[in-house]
Design an enzyme around this catalytic site. Structure first.
Site, short mmCIF file in Angstrom:
data_model
loop_
_atom_site.label_atom_id
_atom_site.label_comp_id
_atom_site.label_asym_id
_atom_site.label_seq_id
_atom_site.Cartn_x
_atom_site.Cartn_y
_atom_site.Cartn_z
N LYS A 1 0.81 -1.11 -0.12
CA LYS A 1 0.08 0.03 0.14
C LYS A 1 0.83 1.25 -0.09
O LYS A 1 0.63 2.01 -0.65
CB LYS A 1 -0.77 0.00 1.36
CG LYS A 1 -2.07 0.79 1.36
CD LYS A 1 -2.83 0.63 2.63
CE LYS A 1 -3.85 -0.48 2.78
NZ LYS A 1 -4.72 -0.37 3.86
N LYS B 1 14.50 -6.62 24.63
CA LYS B 1 13.49 -6.42 23.78
C LYS B 1 14.23 -5.46 22.51
O LYS B 1 13.83 -5.61 21.42
CB LYS B 1 12.46 -5.29 24.54
CG LYS B 1 11.46 -4.85 23.93
CD LYS B 1 10.43 -5.72 23.45
CE LYS B 1 9.21 -5.15 22.90
NZ LYS B 1 8.24 -6.39 22.32
N GLU C 1 1.87 -2.85 26.38
CA GLU C 1 2.99 -2.07 25.63
C GLU C 1 2.57 -0.68 25.28
O GLU C 1 3.48 0.29 25.99
CB GLU C 1 3.66 -2.88 24.36
CG GLU C 1 4.05 -4.08 24.63
CD GLU C 1 5.24 -4.37 23.72
OE1 GLU C 1 4.61 -4.28 22.49
OE2 GLU C 1 6.13 -5.10 23.87
#
Ligand code: FAD
Length: 405
Positions: A38, A379, A170
């Site tokens: 897109k 992370k 989160e």
């Protein structure tokens, strides 16, 4: 001799990995590879909670697709997929059509609102760069407006997050960092701000280790988050939400910001194209092809793979989408080279880490529980690894997260 045409739909985690692996594995004369997306950029979906809260600029979460593909080997087409015509082996775009010999569908997910009234119209979602930008600016506007209005509306400072799953938690962690900054920037009393997490399930982060869940709840409560667990949102209105309270009672919570982070389904193109699906996700064969359509692979959030150990689907994750992209690239290479034997996809779950803001997190990595700074570093390592897999060290240096000490 005509070479086979491989069309990849979506340049998210699954689609982009498929494209960059194919450009390494196949020679220019072996296949024509077309990547359709897109936008002309890829975004790190797993970083959108940061862009939504305003703790990371939205340009940091995206990069140009053409900066990571080899234009001699992969054609990039910017376009929106409307439908797939499996019988005619054709993809219908908003403005054109593309034929294929082999198709990879990696169009990602969409919010699942479970038919709850008003959510589609009045709640914000954390789904792409533009929705994240809109949410960040909306929250900032509420803080900016609060102090200049004669009649102070406290609901401007109330943020409801629907869902205490991964995305919701989160996002709450990032809000915990951002709200004190907003209060300072706009002279707002921190005690006036309410951040409420509403979750229908009986626990936060269902399925996660209970000790780690307790840690996460304590950290977020300390940052000012209120939890309403075992509470279902019945309706979302322009004024806020209505939740069920007991058997027949309801309660209204007035809030200018409602964020829906409680459900994900496969892309609507899947159902529009007549694939047999459960909430937009197709149960694929072990080699990731669609039963009955040997030339179509479906990966990422549009696919459904059963975890045989518990007889339940694996949750849709970037980790799985990336691993599936690697397997599909191998299988397409085999098919192009006339090999009948394809590799089966076996998920290799290395762990899960859920951030709780800038420098805190919880996680289980290779079976080991982590909390706090160590989990937060892990992370960031995971975030940088996904960049590395697509664009090597150059992309990590350009877009990576290095604030780990
Ligand atoms: P995506 O990466 O979403 O990519 C889909 C692509 O298709 C996009 O580029 C999109 O623009 C394009 N597209 C969509 N529709 C069309 C169309 N009609 N035409 C053309 N192009 C289209 N997973 C983890 O493993 N770990 C995490 O820590 C984690 N954290 C997350 C945090 C948040 C806030 C969110 C929202 C998700 C998180 N996830 C996490 C889940 C993970 O992001 C998804 O499972 C993953 O992005 C799925 O990859 P995908 O390739 O299927 O789709």
């Amino acid at each position: 001799m005509r070479i086979p045409k491989i069309v990849i739909l979506g340049a998210g985690y699954g689609g982009l990995i498929t494209a960059v692996r194919l450009q390494k594995q196949l020679g220019v004369n072996e296949a024509e590879v077309v990547l359709v997306n897109k936008n002309d950029y890829h975004y790190e979906t797993t970083w959108l909670h940061e862009a939504s809260a305003g703790t990371l600029h939205h340009d940091r979460v995206r990069y140009d697709i053409t900066s990571v593909i080899d234009r001699h080997k992969v054609d990039f087409v910017q376009g929106t997929v409307m439908e797939i015509n499996k019988e005619e082996k054709k993809v219908v775009l908003e403005n054109g059509e593309i034929n294929y010999d082999y198709l990879v569908v990696a169009l990602g997910g969409e919010p699942e609102t479970f038919g709850i009234k008003g959510l589609k119209e009045f709640a914000f979602g954390i789904t792409n760069v533009n929705s994240s930008r809109q949410l960040r600016e909306h929250i900032e506007y509420q803080f900016a407006t609060y102090n200049i209005e004669e009649e102070k509306k406290d609901e401007r400072l109330t943020i409801v997050v629907g869902g205490a799953g991964f995305t919701g938690i989160e996002f709450l962690g990032e809000l915990g960092n951002r709200i004190p900054e907003l209060c300072q920037e706009y002279d707002v009393d921190f005690n006036k701000v309410r951040v409420i997490c509403v979750e229908a399930a009986p626990t936060v982060l269902p399925g996660f280790d209970p000790e780690l869940v307790d840690y996460a709840v304590a950290v977020l409560e300390q940052k000012g988050v209120e939890f309403m667990i075992g509470t279902a949102i019945k309706e979302c209105t322009p004024e806020g939400i209505i939740v069920s309270k007991g058997e027949n009672e309801t309660m209204e919570i007035k809030a200018e910001t409602v964020v829906w982070a409680a459900g994900i389904r496969g892309n609507s193109v899947i159902e529009k194209s007549g694939f047999e699906a459960m909430r937009g996700r197709v149960k694929v064969q072990p080699d990731l092809r669609v039963p009955g359509f040997e030339d179509v692979f479906i990966i990422g959030d549009c696919s459904l793979v059963i975890n045989e150990e518990i007889n339940r689907p694996y949750p849709p994750t970037a980790q799985i989408a990336i691993q599936q992209g690697e397997v599909v690239a191998k299988n397409l290479t085999a098919l192009v080279r006339g090999k009948a034997e394809l590799e089966n996809f076996v998920p290799d779950i290395k762990g899960t880490v859920c951030s709780l803001g800038e420098d805190d997190a919880i996680g289980v990595v290779y079976g080991k529980k982590l909390t706090g700074g160590k989990a937060s570093i892990m992370k960031k390592v995971i975030d940088n690894r996904s960049l590395y897999l697509v664009g090597g060290a150059g992309l990590v240096l350009k877009k990576g997260k290095f604030n780990i000490l």
